[in-house]
Design a protein around this motif. Structure first.
Motif, PDB file in Angstrom:
ATOM      1  N   UNK A 159      12.031  -2.208   3.743  1.00 49.52           N
ATOM      2  CA  UNK A 159      11.488  -2.064   5.092  1.00 49.52           C
ATOM      3  C   UNK A 159      12.213  -2.965   6.083  1.00 49.52           C
ATOM      4  N   UNK A 160      12.322  -2.470   7.316  1.00 51.60           N
ATOM      5  CA  UNK A 160      12.834  -3.244   8.438  1.00 51.60           C
ATOM      6  C   UNK A 160      11.655  -3.562   9.353  1.00 51.60           C
ATOM      7  N   UNK A 195       7.456   0.069  -0.947  1.00 49.76           N
ATOM      8  CA  UNK A 195       6.134  -0.533  -0.900  1.00 49.76           C
ATOM      9  C   UNK A 195       5.461  -0.104   0.389  1.00 49.76           C
ATOM     10  N   UNK A 196       4.236   0.400   0.269  1.00 45.95           N
ATOM     11  CA  UNK A 196       3.475   0.894   1.409  1.00 45.95           C
ATOM     12  C   UNK A 196       2.467  -0.156   1.860  1.00 45.95           C
ATOM     13  N   UNK A 197       2.543  -0.541   3.144  1.00 47.16           N
ATOM     14  CA  UNK A 197       1.593  -1.478   3.736  1.00 47.16           C
ATOM     15  C   UNK A 197       1.008  -0.814   4.977  1.00 47.16           C
ATOM     16  N   UNK A 198      -0.191  -0.247   4.836  1.00 49.32           N
ATOM     17  CA  UNK A 198      -0.824   0.506   5.925  1.00 49.32           C
ATOM     18  C   UNK A 198      -1.020  -0.330   7.184  1.00 49.32           C
ATOM     19  N   UNK A 199      -1.171  -1.638   7.037  1.00 54.57           N
ATOM     20  CA  UNK A 199      -1.419  -2.495   8.198  1.00 54.57           C
ATOM     21  C   UNK A 199      -0.200  -2.631   9.098  1.00 54.57           C
ATOM     22  N   UNK A 200       0.966  -2.200   8.637  1.00 56.12           N
ATOM     23  CA  UNK A 200       2.202  -2.352   9.411  1.00 56.12           C
ATOM     24  C   UNK A 200       2.660  -1.054  10.075  1.00 56.12           C
ATOM     25  N   UNK A 254      22.107  17.737   8.048  1.00 55.93           N
ATOM     26  CA  UNK A 254      22.274  17.091   9.345  1.00 55.93           C
ATOM     27  C   UNK A 254      20.988  16.760  10.076  1.00 55.93           C
ATOM     28  N   UNK A 255      19.834  17.151   9.532  1.00 54.35           N
ATOM     29  CA  UNK A 255      18.557  16.892  10.196  1.00 54.35           C
ATOM     30  C   UNK A 255      18.019  15.522   9.822  1.00 54.35           C
ATOM     31  N   UNK A 256      17.247  14.952  10.739  1.00 53.00           N
ATOM     32  CA  UNK A 256      16.584  13.669  10.520  1.00 53.00           C
ATOM     33  C   UNK A 256      15.087  13.891  10.701  1.00 53.00           C
ATOM     34  N   UNK A 257      14.290  13.557   9.685  1.00 58.75           N
ATOM     35  CA  UNK A 257      12.836  13.709   9.733  1.00 58.75           C
ATOM     36  C   UNK A 257      12.191  12.326   9.709  1.00 58.75           C
ATOM     37  N   UNK A 258      11.072  12.184  10.423  1.00 59.21           N
ATOM     38  CA  UNK A 258      10.299  10.945  10.432  1.00 59.21           C
ATOM     39  C   UNK A 258       8.899  11.247   9.913  1.00 59.21           C
ATOM     40  N   UNK A 259       8.413  10.411   9.005  1.00 54.61           N
ATOM     41  CA  UNK A 259       7.081  10.580   8.437  1.00 54.61           C
ATOM     42  C   UNK A 259       6.271   9.325   8.727  1.00 54.61           C
ATOM     43  N   UNK A 260       5.262   9.409   9.624  1.00 63.44           N
ATOM     44  CA  UNK A 260       4.354   8.280   9.814  1.00 63.44           C
ATOM     45  C   UNK A 260       3.519   8.151   8.533  1.00 63.44           C
ATOM     46  N   UNK A 261       3.782   7.144   7.745  1.00 68.49           N
ATOM     47  CA  UNK A 261       3.186   7.054   6.406  1.00 68.49           C
ATOM     48  C   UNK A 261       1.670   6.920   6.423  1.00 68.49           C
ATOM     49  N   UNK A 262       1.092   6.368   7.482  1.00 68.33           N
ATOM     50  CA  UNK A 262      -0.370   6.288   7.536  1.00 68.33           C
ATOM     51  C   UNK A 262      -0.991   7.677   7.577  1.00 68.33           C
ATOM     52  N   UNK A 263      -0.229   8.690   8.019  1.00 63.76           N
ATOM     53  CA  UNK A 263      -0.758  10.054   8.059  1.00 63.76           C
ATOM     54  C   UNK A 263      -0.867  10.671   6.667  1.00 63.76           C
ATOM     55  N   UNK A 264      -0.180  10.090   5.686  1.00 67.83           N
ATOM     56  CA  UNK A 264      -0.276  10.572   4.300  1.00 67.83           C
ATOM     57  C   UNK A 264      -0.708   9.443   3.370  1.00 67.83           C
ATOM     58  N   UNK A 265      -1.298   8.396   3.943  1.00 61.69           N
ATOM     59  CA  UNK A 265      -1.637   7.183   3.202  1.00 61.69           C
ATOM     60  C   UNK A 265      -2.478   7.412   1.962  1.00 61.69           C
ATOM     61  N   UNK A 266      -3.378   8.388   1.989  1.00 62.89           N
ATOM     62  CA  UNK A 266      -4.234   8.652   0.836  1.00 62.89           C
ATOM     63  C   UNK A 266      -3.400   9.053  -0.390  1.00 62.89           C
TER      64      UNK A 266
END
Length: 115
Positions: free
Chosen positions: A6-7, A29-34, A82-94
């Motif tokens: 993570x950055x 490592x997933x940290x929902x608070x961040x 060539x595509x770039x996808x972004x996944x807000x991890x809190x949206x799939x946190x479960x």
């Protein structure tokens, strides 16, 4: 197996973003608070579908709708060349309980940004 590092995006100014080239079975490592966001940049020669799966996620109960099996993780849409996808991890946190495996993305460049 590559670990996606993570950055930290908090604070002012610019910073160097850590980029990890996925090897096929990778982790983070997933940290929902961040408020983490996973960025997937498909620099390969073909479309790829990446699956993000926490081994501790098996089912989720939604009041009024029932219980749903989430043991297969979260599959992205097919990411074109060539595509770039972004996944807000809190949206799939479960789906991110336990040890997380990222599969199907060999050659994709991944960045994990924490806000």
């Amino acid at each position: 197996m590559a670990a996606i590092v993570a950055t930290d995006m908090k604070g002012f100014g610019d910073r160097e973003v850590t980029i990890t080239t996925l090897a096929g079975t990778d982790s983070f490592t997933y940290d929902a608070s961040k408020n983490p966001v996973l960025i997937l940049n498909n620099v390969t020669a073909g479309a790829l579908t990446v699956t993000i799966d926490g081994d501790g996620a098996s089912s989720v109960t939604v009041p009024g709708a029932g219980t749903f099996d989430i043991s297969g993780g979260f599959p992205t849409a097919s990411i074109p060349i060539g595509a770039v996808y972004a996944i807000p991890l809190n949206s799939i946190g479960v789906r991110l309980a336990g040890t997380i495996a990222v599969t199907g993305g060999a050659g994709i460049e991944a960045s994990l940004l924490e806000f």
